[in-house]
Design a protein around this motif. Sequence first.
Motif: not given
Length: 181
Positions: A8-11, A15, A43-44, A47, A49
């Motif tokens: 997983k990358w980003g927050t 999604t 990235e904020e 997300t 996957h």
Amino acid sequence: MAHLSALKWGTGTRTFEMFLEPTCPFSVKSLRKIQPLLEKVGEENLTVHIRLQSQPWHMFSGVIVRAILAASTLEQGRGKAHYVLLAVADHREEFEFTDHCSGPNMNTTPAEILARLETYSGVALAEAFTLEDVTKAVKWHAKYSRQNGIHVSPTFMVDGLIDPAFSSGDSVDEWAGRLFP
């Protein structure tokens, strides 16, 4: 007990799930767009996957998927799994059959595939490859794909819904525009 790191990358709250088979050329194109996409949209805000989608016509798919998940159990697991994914992407012909059924890999064993992955990625995988938690993770990825009606790669889901508008041939800008219209 092993701990599997999420791929997983980003927050962000949006999604984007990418169902990828590591030796599939279209999945490779998609894999290489993750970082540029996150840089583009922030990235904020997103997300991403990676969900591994083993496919039987890619003959070493199961071994490679298991190796990637094994890498995710190691220290800095997400990064190590990413190294293994990129090693496959950068050396596809070393992990795939010609026309899915012939060529130099006909006499290759799973142990040789694992050794190639270790050499190209720089990640020691053999011990983690045998972990029961890796078996559970392989089964989880397969079950999750099936439960969501996903049978081929790459397939893309946005906020839990399959979105057939996405294609590996699209540009990062096109993906960003679909995700954030």
